[in-house]
Motif scaffolding. Structure first.
Motif, PDB file in Angstrom:
ATOM      1  N   UNK A 187       5.107   3.468   0.465  1.00 64.04           N
ATOM      2  CA  UNK A 187       5.192   4.478   1.523  1.00 64.04           C
ATOM      3  C   UNK A 187       3.841   4.672   2.202  1.00 64.04           C
ATOM      4  N   UNK A 188       2.759   4.597   1.431  1.00 60.46           N
ATOM      5  CA  UNK A 188       1.423   4.737   2.008  1.00 60.46           C
ATOM      6  C   UNK A 188       1.095   3.544   2.897  1.00 60.46           C
ATOM      7  N   UNK A 189       1.481   2.350   2.458  1.00 62.89           N
ATOM      8  CA  UNK A 189       1.246   1.156   3.273  1.00 62.89           C
ATOM      9  C   UNK A 189       2.008   1.247   4.592  1.00 62.89           C
ATOM     10  N   UNK A 190       3.268   1.671   4.525  1.00 62.19           N
ATOM     11  CA  UNK A 190       4.077   1.813   5.734  1.00 62.19           C
ATOM     12  C   UNK A 190       3.465   2.857   6.661  1.00 62.19           C
ATOM     13  N   UNK A 191       3.029   3.975   6.111  1.00 64.08           N
ATOM     14  CA  UNK A 191       2.416   5.024   6.938  1.00 64.08           C
ATOM     15  C   UNK A 191       1.170   4.501   7.640  1.00 64.08           C
ATOM     16  N   UNK A 192       0.377   3.698   6.938  1.00 61.67           N
ATOM     17  CA  UNK A 192      -0.836   3.153   7.564  1.00 61.67           C
ATOM     18  C   UNK A 192      -0.486   2.250   8.744  1.00 61.67           C
ATOM     19  N   UNK A 193       0.645   1.548   8.659  1.00 62.63           N
ATOM     20  CA  UNK A 193       1.099   0.723   9.781  1.00 62.63           C
ATOM     21  C   UNK A 193       1.653   1.598  10.910  1.00 62.63           C
ATOM     22  N   UNK A 194       2.297   2.692  10.555  1.00 66.51           N
ATOM     23  CA  UNK A 194       2.833   3.617  11.558  1.00 66.51           C
ATOM     24  C   UNK A 194       1.729   4.341  12.318  1.00 66.51           C
ATOM     25  N   UNK A 195       0.569   4.518  11.674  1.00 62.37           N
ATOM     26  CA  UNK A 195      -0.507   5.323  12.249  1.00 62.37           C
ATOM     27  C   UNK A 195      -1.473   4.525  13.112  1.00 62.37           C
ATOM     28  N   UNK A 196      -1.068   3.369  13.580  1.00 67.45           N
ATOM     29  CA  UNK A 196      -1.943   2.528  14.391  1.00 67.45           C
ATOM     30  C   UNK A 196      -2.199   3.136  15.777  1.00 67.45           C
ATOM     31  N   UNK A 220       0.722  -2.779  -1.459  1.00 68.55           N
ATOM     32  CA  UNK A 220      -0.128  -1.803  -2.134  1.00 68.55           C
ATOM     33  C   UNK A 220      -1.454  -1.573  -1.400  1.00 68.55           C
ATOM     34  N   UNK A 221      -1.602  -2.149  -0.221  1.00 68.22           N
ATOM     35  CA  UNK A 221      -2.826  -1.991   0.567  1.00 68.22           C
ATOM     36  C   UNK A 221      -2.576  -1.089   1.776  1.00 68.22           C
ATOM     37  N   UNK A 222      -3.643  -0.784   2.506  1.00 64.75           N
ATOM     38  CA  UNK A 222      -3.551   0.103   3.659  1.00 64.75           C
ATOM     39  C   UNK A 222      -4.242  -0.529   4.852  1.00 64.75           C
ATOM     40  N   UNK A 223      -3.624  -0.429   6.016  1.00 69.09           N
ATOM     41  CA  UNK A 223      -4.258  -0.879   7.256  1.00 69.09           C
ATOM     42  C   UNK A 223      -5.068   0.267   7.843  1.00 69.09           C
ATOM     43  N   UNK A 269     -15.224  -5.440  11.771  1.00 72.32           N
ATOM     44  CA  UNK A 269     -14.767  -4.082  11.453  1.00 72.32           C
ATOM     45  C   UNK A 269     -14.045  -4.104  10.117  1.00 72.32           C
ATOM     46  N   UNK A 270     -13.921  -2.937   9.507  1.00 72.67           N
ATOM     47  CA  UNK A 270     -13.098  -2.786   8.307  1.00 72.67           C
ATOM     48  C   UNK A 270     -11.640  -2.685   8.739  1.00 72.67           C
ATOM     49  N   UNK A 271     -10.823  -3.589   8.238  1.00 71.28           N
ATOM     50  CA  UNK A 271      -9.428  -3.683   8.692  1.00 71.28           C
ATOM     51  C   UNK A 271      -8.413  -3.207   7.659  1.00 71.28           C
ATOM     52  N   UNK A 272      -8.836  -3.086   6.406  1.00 76.20           N
ATOM     53  CA  UNK A 272      -7.869  -2.630   5.405  1.00 76.20           C
ATOM     54  C   UNK A 272      -8.575  -1.991   4.222  1.00 76.20           C
ATOM     55  N   UNK A 273      -7.772  -1.247   3.448  1.00 77.10           N
ATOM     56  CA  UNK A 273      -8.177  -0.792   2.121  1.00 77.10           C
ATOM     57  C   UNK A 273      -7.409  -1.643   1.121  1.00 77.10           C
TER      58      UNK A 273
END
Length: 232
Positions: A16-25, A91-94, A196-200
């Motif tokens: 869910x956190x990974x999906x949210x990070x993609x939604x928050x672009x 399990x990662x974040x954008x 740039x930093x692109x992911x966690x």
């Protein structure tokens, strides 16, 4: 369009956190493709709920009835993608500007891009940084290490079609991304660094990078590269 491709196998605690990070672009033209690789946790229930929401971007879910493995799942998601691809493990974040920066690089003519990452633990606490550097093909082939964090990668749709991930031992050892990149670089694909930093990138004890036999990985890579040199 930028297509975030998220393969997921029993990644419910972080998906869910990974999906949210993609939604928050910050970029406005994205889609999210999630491949549920026969998960046995609560992934399917979450995805059923997600598809009923009023999401900012289109969400496409592929529920595989059998476990395909990481390579086949990635290929399946890439085939489904309508746009150019941002890789994102479940399990990662954008970071918020990742799609924007990646799309800009594609508009400049680049076909394969990567960047830096921060390392986080299971609950999101920062553990360090992985700074990207300008790619050196000769050094990468000599060392057998590309030093590219997979969840920072973006590649165009045509690159995805030309260079699918390989299944079998390469996938089981968790080096399907490395092998894919070797084929790309030997075919002349330019690797462009986004500064740039692109992911966690989440560091988990259960990750294949922690559980695999590193001696087998080293031996496999050595043999693989030796065979390539013989062919060349």
């Amino acid at each position: 369009m930028i297509s975030f491709v998220l393969p997921s196998f029993n990644s419910a605690p972080w998906l869910a956190q990974a999906v949210k990070s993609a939604m928050d672009q910050t970029y406005r033209d994205c889609e999210i493709i999630i491949i549920n690789d026969a998960s046995t946790d609560s992934t399917e229930q979450y995805l059923t709920w997600l598809q009923k929401q009023k999401n900012r971007f289109p969400v496409h879910v592929i529920n595989s009835p059998v476990n395909l493995g990481r390579s086949a799942s990635r290929n399946l998601g890439n085939m489904k993608a309508s746009g150019d691809i941002c890789v994102l493990d479940a399990d990662d974040l954008a970071t918020p500007k990742r799609a924007d920066l990646t799309a800009q690089a594609f508009a400049e003519g680049h076909k394969f891009v990567y960047g830096s990452a921060v390392m986080i633990d299971a609950v999101g606490r920062k553990q360090g940084e992985l700074q990207a550097s300008v790619f050196n093909k000769d050094k990468a082939l000599a060392e057998g290490v590309n030093r590219i964090v997979h969840s920072t990668i973006g590649y165009t749709k045509d690159i995805a079609e030309r260079f699918p991930y390989v299944m079998g031992d390469i996938s089981d050892l968790g080096i399907d991304d490395w092998e894919q990149q070797v084929r790309m670089m030997l075919d002349g694909v330019e690797f462009a660094m986004i500064p740039n930093t692109l992911c966690a990138y989440r560091i988990l004890d259960s990750a294949i990078s922690k559980t695999r036999d590193e001696a087998k990985v080293t031996a496999f890579k050595k043999d693989y590269l030796e065979r390539l040199r013989m062919i060349a």
